[in-house]
Design a protein around this motif. Structure first.
Motif, mmCIF file in Angstrom:
data_model
loop_
_atom_site.group_PDB
_atom_site.id
_atom_site.type_symbol
_atom_site.label_atom_id
_atom_site.label_comp_id
_atom_site.label_asym_id
_atom_site.label_seq_id
_atom_site.Cartn_x
_atom_site.Cartn_y
_atom_site.Cartn_z
ATOM 1 N N TYR A 253 61.688 134.205 12.351
ATOM 2 C CA TYR A 253 60.596 133.140 11.567
ATOM 3 C C TYR A 253 60.905 132.177 11.703
ATOM 4 C CZ TYR A 253 59.141 137.243 8.541
ATOM 5 O OH TYR A 253 59.034 138.762 8.452
ATOM 6 N N ILE A 254 61.971 132.312 11.503
ATOM 7 C CA ILE A 254 62.273 130.248 11.901
ATOM 8 C C ILE A 254 62.505 129.669 13.820
ATOM 9 C CG2 ILE A 254 63.748 128.540 12.792
ATOM 10 C CD1 ILE A 254 65.151 129.708 8.910
ATOM 11 N N ASN A 255 62.941 130.764 14.259
ATOM 12 C CA ASN A 255 62.282 130.013 15.378
ATOM 13 C C ASN A 255 61.050 130.547 16.350
ATOM 14 O OD1 ASN A 255 64.997 129.749 17.266
ATOM 15 N ND2 ASN A 255 65.391 132.224 16.124
ATOM 16 N N THR A 256 60.066 131.455 15.707
ATOM 17 C CA THR A 256 59.253 131.458 15.644
ATOM 18 C C THR A 256 58.310 130.379 15.225
ATOM 19 O OG1 THR A 256 58.786 134.102 15.445
ATOM 20 C CG2 THR A 256 56.441 132.768 15.514
ATOM 21 N N SER A 257 58.074 129.631 14.217
ATOM 22 C CA SER A 257 57.644 128.149 13.609
ATOM 23 C C SER A 257 58.365 127.488 14.604
ATOM 24 C CB SER A 257 58.594 128.276 12.284
ATOM 25 O OG SER A 257 57.703 127.012 11.309
ATOM 26 N N TYR A 258 59.609 127.480 15.126
ATOM 27 C CA TYR A 258 59.877 125.837 16.207
ATOM 28 C C TYR A 258 59.280 125.883 17.459
ATOM 29 C CZ TYR A 258 63.345 123.891 19.333
ATOM 30 O OH TYR A 258 63.858 123.232 21.173
ATOM 31 N N PHE A 259 59.190 127.088 17.763
ATOM 32 C CA PHE A 259 58.316 127.471 19.293
ATOM 33 C C PHE A 259 56.187 127.462 19.598
ATOM 34 C CE2 PHE A 259 61.886 129.342 20.893
ATOM 35 C CZ PHE A 259 62.582 128.959 21.647
ATOM 36 N N VAL A 260 56.056 126.774 17.540
ATOM 37 C CA VAL A 260 55.280 127.159 17.457
ATOM 38 C C VAL A 260 54.147 125.617 17.653
ATOM 39 C CG1 VAL A 260 52.837 127.243 15.489
ATOM 40 C CG2 VAL A 260 54.264 129.394 16.191
ATOM 41 N N GLY A 261 55.287 125.029 16.648
ATOM 42 C CA GLY A 261 55.613 123.385 17.149
ATOM 43 C C GLY A 261 55.438 123.093 18.411
ATOM 44 N N MET A 262 56.595 123.511 18.667
ATOM 45 C CA MET A 262 56.739 123.284 20.989
ATOM 46 C C MET A 262 55.453 123.263 21.466
ATOM 47 S SD MET A 262 60.088 124.084 21.739
ATOM 48 C CE MET A 262 60.157 122.692 22.747
ATOM 49 N N ILE A 263 53.959 124.661 20.926
ATOM 50 C CA ILE A 263 52.908 124.549 21.678
ATOM 51 C C ILE A 263 52.079 123.866 21.483
ATOM 52 C CG2 ILE A 263 51.620 126.343 21.684
ATOM 53 C CD1 ILE A 263 53.487 128.723 21.402
ATOM 54 N N PHE A 264 52.249 123.137 19.714
ATOM 55 C CA PHE A 264 51.148 122.398 19.178
ATOM 56 C C PHE A 264 51.131 120.937 20.038
ATOM 57 C CE2 PHE A 264 49.745 119.634 15.675
ATOM 58 C CZ PHE A 264 48.976 119.669 16.042
ATOM 59 N N SER A 265 52.797 121.095 20.128
ATOM 60 C CA SER A 265 52.956 119.536 20.431
ATOM 61 C C SER A 265 52.167 119.606 22.531
ATOM 62 C CB SER A 265 54.419 119.383 20.519
ATOM 63 O OG SER A 265 54.868 118.012 21.568
ATOM 64 N N GLY A 266 52.116 120.151 23.118
ATOM 65 C CA GLY A 266 52.059 120.377 24.483
ATOM 66 C C GLY A 266 50.819 120.313 24.254
ATOM 67 N N LEU A 267 49.736 121.095 23.186
ATOM 68 C CA LEU A 267 47.932 120.158 23.278
ATOM 69 C C LEU A 267 47.966 118.942 22.620
ATOM 70 C CD1 LEU A 267 47.358 123.626 21.132
ATOM 71 C CD2 LEU A 267 46.864 123.393 23.568
ATOM 72 N N ILE A 268 49.297 118.290 22.362
ATOM 73 C CA ILE A 268 48.589 117.098 21.508
ATOM 74 C C ILE A 268 48.826 116.562 22.744
ATOM 75 C CG2 ILE A 268 50.035 114.450 21.264
ATOM 76 C CD1 ILE A 268 50.316 116.956 18.650
ATOM 77 N N VAL A 269 49.660 116.517 24.052
ATOM 78 C CA VAL A 269 50.485 115.792 25.231
ATOM 79 C C VAL A 269 48.669 115.893 26.409
ATOM 80 C CG1 VAL A 269 51.732 116.176 27.013
ATOM 81 C CG2 VAL A 269 52.384 116.136 24.991
ATOM 82 N N ILE A 270 48.469 117.283 25.460
ATOM 83 C CA ILE A 270 47.098 117.359 26.974
ATOM 84 C C ILE A 270 46.281 116.359 26.276
ATOM 85 C CG2 ILE A 270 45.424 118.768 27.839
ATOM 86 C CD1 ILE A 270 47.753 121.029 27.457
ATOM 87 N N ARG A 271 45.760 116.669 25.157
ATOM 88 C CA ARG A 271 44.759 115.456 24.666
ATOM 89 C C ARG A 271 44.791 113.922 24.754
ATOM 90 N NH1 ARG A 271 41.168 112.537 23.248
ATOM 91 N NH2 ARG A 271 40.059 112.425 22.044
ATOM 92 N N PHE A 272 46.222 113.451 24.375
ATOM 93 C CA PHE A 272 46.719 112.160 24.367
ATOM 94 C C PHE A 272 47.321 111.984 25.341
ATOM 95 C CE2 PHE A 272 45.213 113.678 19.550
ATOM 96 C CZ PHE A 272 44.667 113.335 19.912
ATOM 97 N N ALA A 273 47.161 112.398 26.851
ATOM 98 C CA ALA A 273 48.047 112.117 27.491
ATOM 99 C C ALA A 273 48.152 110.290 27.864
ATOM 100 C CB ALA A 273 47.330 112.690 28.710
ATOM 101 N N LYS A 274 47.396 109.595 27.875
ATOM 102 C CA LYS A 274 47.140 108.256 28.669
ATOM 103 C C LYS A 274 47.938 108.112 27.217
ATOM 104 C CE LYS A 274 43.182 109.000 30.907
ATOM 105 N NZ LYS A 274 43.511 108.558 32.625
ATOM 106 N N LEU A 275 47.207 107.761 26.466
ATOM 107 C CA LEU A 275 47.758 107.000 25.165
ATOM 108 C C LEU A 275 49.536 107.192 25.226
ATOM 109 C CD1 LEU A 275 48.011 105.485 22.686
ATOM 110 C CD2 LEU A 275 48.178 107.340 21.368
ATOM 111 N N LEU A 276 50.354 108.275 25.504
ATOM 112 C CA LEU A 276 52.006 108.583 25.530
ATOM 113 C C LEU A 276 51.983 108.161 27.331
ATOM 114 C CD1 LEU A 276 51.584 113.022 24.812
ATOM 115 C CD2 LEU A 276 52.248 110.906 23.071
#
Length: 412
Positions: A253-276
């Motif tokens: 469960y913990i490992n899955t939660s960690y990788f879900v966070g990484m997936i969500f982070s990747g979506l943030i990068v795609i959405r806010f690429a110019k700001l980053l």
């Protein structure tokens, strides 16, 4: 990002990554059925890490002599052929011969060590500079999604079938990956009429890192954070037992939660690429500080829900830093130099990770799992201080001036 070649690259990588997961699942089952020994199972990650390390060191010899696309296509074909041979071997000899299986693992790991840096170096040839942050985020989302879905799917297949079936399924996935990779179109790169000596090729990636301050700083930071990596089975398993006092399923469960966070982070990068991209230095340094704090909190909590939330949150800065690192690497090196730098980076990280697993395991056994997380948090905080001190290198302005003055001296 919408061009056909980039689409072929990410589809090819997706099939290859899924194949890699099934390959490991099948091999674990196969080795255990052949030997019934935990020692032979432990040889799988050891052999894989060691031979990828060796291959990463020698990868520049291949990179200097062949086009990047040819290297990645040929390596994928050879992985497919070797796996076909392994599948035939399993059918022909259904007992014993575990040493031969390990031999196949070593050969495939050698090919992986060359293919990984070359694959990373292809993105700048397929995507315009202003879209690379989005492209890297997208690739990481695909990779992490496959990782989250691939392991449980592989386990279900193993229960439903057997290791031989999974090996042959992996062959099919590798073959599809090779076909898509072969459809990538990249500009023809001019090759030097006189190939450098073997020693010059091997050291060229190290020389490039020394001459490019941004990349040198990033690799130094990554070295420190890799040495502090607590997201390994040996530590998380004991954490679940001692801190949370729950069953071993919570490790998953913990490992899955960690990788879900990484997936969500990747979506943030795609959405806010110019700001980053505008505030690269801030996101690297703040991300390190946040990682240090989250690790400390995670290591002290005994509340299961908090552990899941903190694991998910920890994946956010980790993924954002990884995407930013990749973008900065791409911006500060030519294609073949970039491939060599990734090879060196892979060698350093593989060796560091192998050593850190032993060190953190020793700390956990000698002291406690809470001490392990405190040690990890301290190391990441040191990386934060180092990144703050080297902030100008991360911003890249001074680096760009230095790079332009040294560009004629960089190894190709």
């Amino acid at each position: 990002m919408k061009n056909t070649s980039f689409r072929c690259l990410w589809i090819g990588q997706a099939f290859a990554n899924l194949g890699d997961i099934f390959y490991v699942v099948g091999l674990i089952s196969l080795l255990y059925n052949l030997t019934g020994s935990a020692f032979y199972l432990s040889l799988l990650p050891f052999i894989t890490t060691i031979f990828r390390f060796i291959s990463s060191l020698l990868a520049p010899l291949v990179i200097d002599r062949f086009p990047l696309k040819r290297i990645i296509v040929q390596s994928q074909w050879w992985k497919t052929i070797l796996l076909v041979c392994l599948g035939i071997f399993i059918i022909s000899f259904d007992h014993g011969f575990s040493v031969a299986v390990i031999f196949f693992i070593a050969l495939i790991s050698l090919l992986d060590g060359v293919a990984a840096p070359v694959s990373a170096a292809l993105v700048p040839q397929l995507v315009p500079k202003e879209e690379r942050m989005k492209a890297n985020g997208f690739l990481n989302v695909i990779t992490q999604t496959i990782f989250v879905a691939g392991w449980p799917l592989g386990s279900v297949l193993l229960i439903s079938t057997n290791s031989s079936f999974i090996i042959w399924l992996t062959v099919m996935l590798y073959a599809v990956s090779t076909i898509y990779t072969g459809r990538i179109k990249v500009p023809e790169q001019a090759t030097d009429p006189v190939a450098p000596s073997n020693w010059d090729s091997i050291k060229s990636g190290w020389v490039a890192i020394r001459q490019i301050p941004t990349i040198r700083t990033l690799i130094s930071i990554d070295f420190i954070t890799t040495a502090s990596s607590v997201w390994v089975a040996a530590v998380i398993y004991i954490y679940v037992e001692q801190n949370l006092q729950l069953g071993e399923e919570w490790w998953g469960y913990i490992n899955t939660s960690y990788f879900v966070g990484m997936i969500f982070s990747g979506l943030i990068v795609i959405r806010f690429a110019k700001l980053l991209e505008k505030y690269i230095g801030f996101f690297i340094t703040f991300g390190l500080f946040l990682s240090s704090l989250l690790i400390l909190l995670f290591g002290t909590t005994s509340i299961p829900a908090s552990a899941l939330l903190l694991a998910c949150l920890y994946g956010l800065p980790e993924q954002i830093r990884e995407v930013i690192y990749t973008k900065l690497f791409q911006d500060h090196a030519t294609e073949k130099t970039l491939a060599k730098i990734h090879a060196v980076w892979g060698a350093v990280i593989n060796l560091t990770f192998a050593g850190s697993v032993l060190l953190l395991g020793f700390i956990t056994e000698t002291y406690s799992v809470k001490t392990t997380f405190q040690f990890s948090s301290t190391l990441i905080f040191l990386a934060f201080l180092y990144a703050t001190f080297k902030r100008n290198d991360l911003i890249g302005k001074q680096c760009d001036q230095l790079l332009s003055s040294k560009s004629s001296n960089l190894p190709r």
